[in-house]
Design a protein around this motif. Structure first.
Motif, mmCIF file in Angstrom:
data_model
loop_
_atom_site.group_PDB
_atom_site.id
_atom_site.type_symbol
_atom_site.label_atom_id
_atom_site.label_comp_id
_atom_site.label_asym_id
_atom_site.label_seq_id
_atom_site.Cartn_x
_atom_site.Cartn_y
_atom_site.Cartn_z
ATOM 1 N N PRO A 138 4.449 -6.652 -3.770
ATOM 2 C CA PRO A 138 4.801 -7.899 -4.457
ATOM 3 C C PRO A 138 3.710 -8.949 -4.370
ATOM 4 N N ILE A 139 3.146 -9.138 -3.196
ATOM 5 C CA ILE A 139 2.168 -10.215 -3.056
ATOM 6 C C ILE A 139 0.867 -9.862 -3.756
ATOM 7 N N VAL A 140 0.503 -8.575 -3.755
ATOM 8 C CA VAL A 140 -0.729 -8.190 -4.444
ATOM 9 C C VAL A 140 -0.576 -8.392 -5.941
ATOM 10 N N VAL A 141 0.577 -7.969 -6.476
ATOM 11 C CA VAL A 141 0.808 -8.160 -7.908
ATOM 12 C C VAL A 141 0.845 -9.654 -8.223
ATOM 13 N N LEU B 21 9.391 -9.112 -9.584
ATOM 14 C CA LEU B 21 8.712 -9.414 -10.832
ATOM 15 C C LEU B 21 9.576 -10.372 -11.626
ATOM 16 N N LYS B 22 8.979 -11.474 -12.016
ATOM 17 C CA LYS B 22 9.751 -12.419 -12.797
ATOM 18 C C LYS B 22 9.744 -12.017 -14.257
ATOM 19 N N GLU B 23 8.859 -11.131 -14.608
ATOM 20 C CA GLU B 23 8.779 -10.678 -15.984
ATOM 21 C C GLU B 23 8.624 -9.168 -15.968
ATOM 22 N N PRO B 24 8.987 -8.505 -17.077
ATOM 23 C CA PRO B 24 8.958 -7.055 -17.042
ATOM 24 C C PRO B 24 7.556 -6.464 -17.089
ATOM 25 N N ALA B 25 7.293 -5.577 -16.151
ATOM 26 C CA ALA B 25 6.110 -4.733 -16.161
ATOM 27 C C ALA B 25 6.524 -3.580 -15.288
ATOM 28 N N SER B 26 5.890 -2.477 -15.418
ATOM 29 C CA SER B 26 6.338 -1.345 -14.617
ATOM 30 C C SER B 26 5.188 -0.817 -13.780
ATOM 31 N N PHE B 27 5.413 -0.726 -12.492
ATOM 32 C CA PHE B 27 4.433 -0.140 -11.600
ATOM 33 C C PHE B 27 5.049 1.107 -11.007
ATOM 34 N N LYS B 28 4.419 2.241 -11.278
ATOM 35 C CA LYS B 28 4.903 3.470 -10.653
ATOM 36 C C LYS B 28 4.049 3.672 -9.426
ATOM 37 N N ILE B 29 4.707 3.591 -8.263
ATOM 38 C CA ILE B 29 3.925 3.581 -7.050
ATOM 39 C C ILE B 29 4.202 4.835 -6.248
ATOM 40 N N THR B 30 3.163 5.605 -6.011
ATOM 41 C CA THR B 30 3.325 6.816 -5.234
ATOM 42 C C THR B 30 2.964 6.498 -3.796
ATOM 43 N N ILE B 31 3.938 6.691 -2.896
ATOM 44 C CA ILE B 31 3.660 6.323 -1.521
ATOM 45 C C ILE B 31 3.773 7.525 -0.601
ATOM 46 N N ASN B 32 3.027 7.439 0.465
ATOM 47 C CA ASN B 32 3.131 8.409 1.539
ATOM 48 C C ASN B 32 3.495 7.590 2.762
#
Lengths: 159, 407, 313
Positions: free
Chosen positions: B345-348, B15-26
């Protein structure tokens, strides 16, 4: 003119809007609005007037009232701006996120920056202010002045 | 592996700028994604109310580093509408030329970022090298690579000379050739296609429902473009087509952006050919009469909406801006569901996010919970102290002592 | 004893390998940069990075398993350096050799990957853990094609010793051409071992920050990076010894130059691969290795068996 016919349709359905709606220029309709029937007009605009997107919600501090402009867009570029006013003492709105999911963030902005209360807003993080923002401070209200610097120190002079 | 939650942001290399993604993965699959914004709120809207219209142009230009012209143009268009100023045609043409050049630079930038996100750094280096061409053109026209400062209320501040027009055409020819190469690359390179197609799927229905705009929506076959639907500047006089794609994934969005590049080159050629002679600005009053206006503008990332309410003074009563990313954030959350961690990353990046435009204020803090903030002198003192304790080096008054030693 | 120590510590041991590794990193970065239309770093950049990292503060996470966290970089470097002793450079003789050292080298080269896994896992951070899991997942995918690619030439030579393999090809001058497909297979597979594009999945910067190395800093990170550099040299030398076994047996200086040319040719090929490709996803990578690379390796084995059976009689 398409704008005229849209306006006529709106006024024939809601006679109380007579004289309150204006075409400001091509593709811009402003509808000033009493609070009680607002959500019916909103519903009608979305379902019958072909408003497919919610561009934004704009809050305005008008002294004793807070105004909110619902900025509805049609595919042909016509914007129907529905204005609703609520008293500053009890600024309560209903969420329109069931029509437009992206209204959630716009409504959160109103909550944080204007101190609106939005009924039916889903749970979630606040936006855009930080979690430790003090209660009861609504920066975009006209009577609000910033009196702290970035490090949290109180600033005496009125900048 | 059971479900784990990974924070992507607020600070993260992708991320070049601040944002927060909380990603729950399995395993490697994403089950849930929560988006949190607001780290960059700078209070631009409030600040605009405390400054006059001319100052506001420069402030609003700094809302975003990439689409600075978009914001300032949307602002001046609204103000000119309220004040009923007849802006000369030549000024509109110049604004449109800058706008399209900005779109080119933004899309080339995006192409590079997208390449970097999928580990294809060669694409990043190539497209950013080519982006220099358009940056140089913008520099030549406006005196600046970003934040052009060309808009003013009532027109533009600099004219385009015939010699400059010639140079623009020259640069555009070069860029067009390079863009052809990227189109070829996008349609032939296997690893690139593997990493892009099927990734970040956003169906046409979802795109409509969630209100996706700009290339994000057009990549899902949503045929919306403010330049055609709600024309402004010189767009009604131009021939161009709206590029859409029905892949509905990151690949589709890539094709849309590359296609728009080609359209922009054509538009700039038309503009330079038909640009009318005449003045480039008219005098505008300092005080803007009371009124209100919405202006919409197709920025490289999607639709910018500006609302200005004037109260008859030289400062606006209310300025509201909505940047395109805010409208596309929910689409990102949808795209992330059921995709792989590697694709985050690419989706965002595929919505070309610009969180700094989206948020607009700095934090006000009283002594509440949260980490301690340090002022600059405090930080300086802390660093001196730390080095003395841990390294045995005393940096205090270093300059003074050095000078004394010399004497 | 003194000569033994010289071999181990100076040449071709630790010191030479470190210098060579740093230079190889420079070459790799410079070639990569030139192919991307960039200027690239100056020749001393890797050394400067190394020295700078040595001077930086080493932070060990509180929740990390301290002992393993500290040990793993040392292990990685040791394994990479050790494996070099078995690889013949300009001669048909390596420093140490016995029948079966080809397999020992391959296993020694696996140890760094395992240490990355353990180091990442023990640092107890989300990014490192995912990087660790990915590096071990990927190990199972590229290792088999790599083994098949490298073992095919030894099958043709009929020996498991690297020195004897190069001796065989030196004696039968054009047989190494049969193994060229194996070189391509091995080249792609070692991109995974060296964690470079398209298989830099365990340390994919844009996804999981630094992957396994996220929590490493200062001297430990310097050691890890040195281990990767040395591993690159060792792998390039191994590929040169196995797949390009010509021009051996000249005078030491000429032979050494020929060896360098071969190694840098391999490094050039590896840089080329990572210039033209994008990073794959882990499941695409595993698919690719098992579906295409492993069968190709098998085919190479069959070809070698055929050649051995028919031609060498």
């Amino acid at each position: 003119m398409k704008e005229k016919s849209l306006l006529q349709e709106l006024e024939s359905k809601f006679p109380q809007l007579e004289g309150k709606a204006v075409i400001q220029r091509a593709r811009r309709i402003f509808v000033d609005h009493p609070h009680d029937s607002f959500y019916e007009v909103f519903d009608f605009s979305v379902k019958n007037l072909g408003c497919t997107m919610l561009c934004t919600l704009t809050g305005i501090d008008e002294d004793v009232m807070l105004a909110v402009i619902y900025n509805l867009g049609r595919d042909d570029g016509i914007l129907i701006n529905l204005i609703v006013r609520v008293p500053k003492e009890a600024p309560i709105l209903k969420s329109v996120s069931s029509y437009f999911p992206n209204a959630v963030l716009y409504e959160r902005e109103l909550v944080d920056l204007f101190g609106m209360k939005v009924e039916g807003l889903p749970e979630g993080y606040r936006y855009p202010l930080p979690d430790n923002w003090p209660e009861g401070q609504f920066p975009l209200r006209k009577d609000w002045k910033q009196n702290h610097d970035n490090a949290g120190k109180e600033v005496q002079s009125d900048v | 592996m059971s479900n784990v939650t990974i924070p992507v942001g607020p600070q993260h290399p992708a991320l070049k700028e601040p944002a927060s993604f909380k990603i729950t993965i399995n395993g490697e699959r994403i089950e849930r994604a929560d988006v949190r914004l607001g780290y960059n709120h700078r209070g631009v809207e409030k600040a605009c109310e405390e400054r006059n219209y001319i100052q506001d142009i420069y402030l609003i230009e700094r809302v975003c580093g990439i689409c600075s012209h978009s914001h300032s143009t949307a602002f001046v268009l609204a103000v000119e509408e309220i004040a009923a100023i007849e802006v000369p045609k030549r000024a509109f043409y110049i604004r449109t030329i800058i706008a399209e050049l900005e779109r080119i630079h933004s899309h080339l930038l995006w192409l590079g970022v997208a390449g970097h996100e999928i580990g294809f750094d060669t694409l990043l280096m190539y497209s950013w090298r080519d982006r220099e061409i358009v940056m140089d053109i913008l520099n030549m026209l406006t005196g600046n690579r970003v934040n052009y400062g060309i808009n003013t209320i009532g027109g533009v501040r600099r004219d385009i000379t015939p010699k400059q027009a010639q140079e623009i055409l020259c640069g555009i020819d070069k860029l067009e050739e390079r863009t052809r190469y990227y189109i070829e690359l996008a349609t032939e390179e296997v690893t690139l296609i593997n990493r892009l197609s099927g990734v970040g799927f956003l169906s046409h229905e979802d795109a409509l429902h969630l209100g996706a705009i700009g290339p994000t929506g057009r990549g899902s076959a949503v045929d919306r473009d403010i330049r055609r639907d709600d024309p402004y500047l010189s767009y009604p006089e131009l021939q161009f087509k709206i590029v859409t794609d029905d892949h509905c994934d990151v690949y589709g969005r890539t094709l849309v952006r590359v296609g728009e590049l080609m359209e922009s080159y054509g538009m700039i050629r038309q503009l330079l050919q038909n640009i009318p002679e005449g003045p480039i600005s008219v005098k505008a009053p300092r005080k803007i009469p009371a009124g209100r206006a919405f202006s919409r503008y197709e920025a490289p990332r999607g639709e910018d909406v500006h609302y200005i309410q004037a109260n008859g003074t030289d400062m606006p009563e209310r300025v509201k801006l909505r940047a395109p990313t805010l409208a596309n954030v929910q689409s990102v959350a949808r795209m992330l569901e059921n995709s792989y961690l590697a694709d985050v990353p690419i989706v965002v990046a595929s919505i070309d996010p610009c969180f700094s435009c989206t948020d607009r204020m700095i934090s006000l803090r009283t002594d509440g919970p949260g980490e301690k903030l340090m002022s600059w002198p405090e930080l300086h003192a802390f660093s001196l102290d730390w080095n003395r304790k841990n390294r045995g080096i005393d940096f205090t008054n270093l300059n003074k002592r050095l000078i004394e030693k010399k004497v | 004893m003194a000569t033994q120590l010289f071999y181990l510590l100076i040449f071709p041991g630790f010191l030479f390998l470190s210098a060579f590794g740093l230079f190889a990193e420079y070459a790799d970065r410079k070639i990569y940069a030139r192919m991307q239309n960039r200027i690239g770093p100056p020749w001393f950049q890797p050394l400067a990075d190394f020295i700078k990292l040595l001077g930086k503060e080493t932070i060990i996470p509180e929740s990390a398993d301290r002992r393993i966290f500290l040990l793993m970089p040392v292990f990685a470097l040791t394994a990479a350096v050790t494996s070099f002793l078995y690889i013949p450079m300009w001669d048909t003789h390596a420093l140490v050799s016995f029948n079966g050292d080809a397999i020992v080298v391959l296993y020694l080269l696996t140890i760094p990957t395992v240490t990355f896994f353990l180091g990442g896992w023990s640092s107890n951070s989300m990014y490192s853990t995912i990087g660790a899991v990915r590096s071990i997942t990927q190990l199972f995918a590229y290792e088999v094609p790599l083994f098949m690619g490298i073992l095919a030439p030894s099958l043709l030579a009929g020996t498991w010793s690297l020195s004897e393999i190069s001796a065989f090809y030196n004696a039968h001058s054009w047989y190494w051409l049969v193994n060229l497909p194996g070189l391509a297979i091995a080249l792609i597979a070692v991109q995974g071992k060296l964690e470079k594009v398209p298989f830099d999945i365990p340390e994919a910067e844009t996804e999981i920050v630094g992957g396994t190395f996220t929590e490493y800093s200062g001297r430990l990170l310097a050691l890890l990076r040195m281990a990767l550099d040395v591993e690159m040299v060792v792998v390039a030398s191994l590929l040169a010894a196995v797949f390009l076994p010509f021009g051996l047996g000249y005078a030491p200086i000429t032979g050494f130059i020929i060896y360098l040319i071969k190694v840098f040719f391999i490094i050039f090929l590896m840089a080329l691969v990572r210039t033209v490709l994008a990073r794959l996803r882990i499941e695409q990578m595993v698919n690719f290795c098992w579906k295409y690379l492993a069968p190709a390796g098998l085919l190479q084995l069959v070809v070698c068996l055929f050649v051995k059976g028919v031609m060498l009689q």
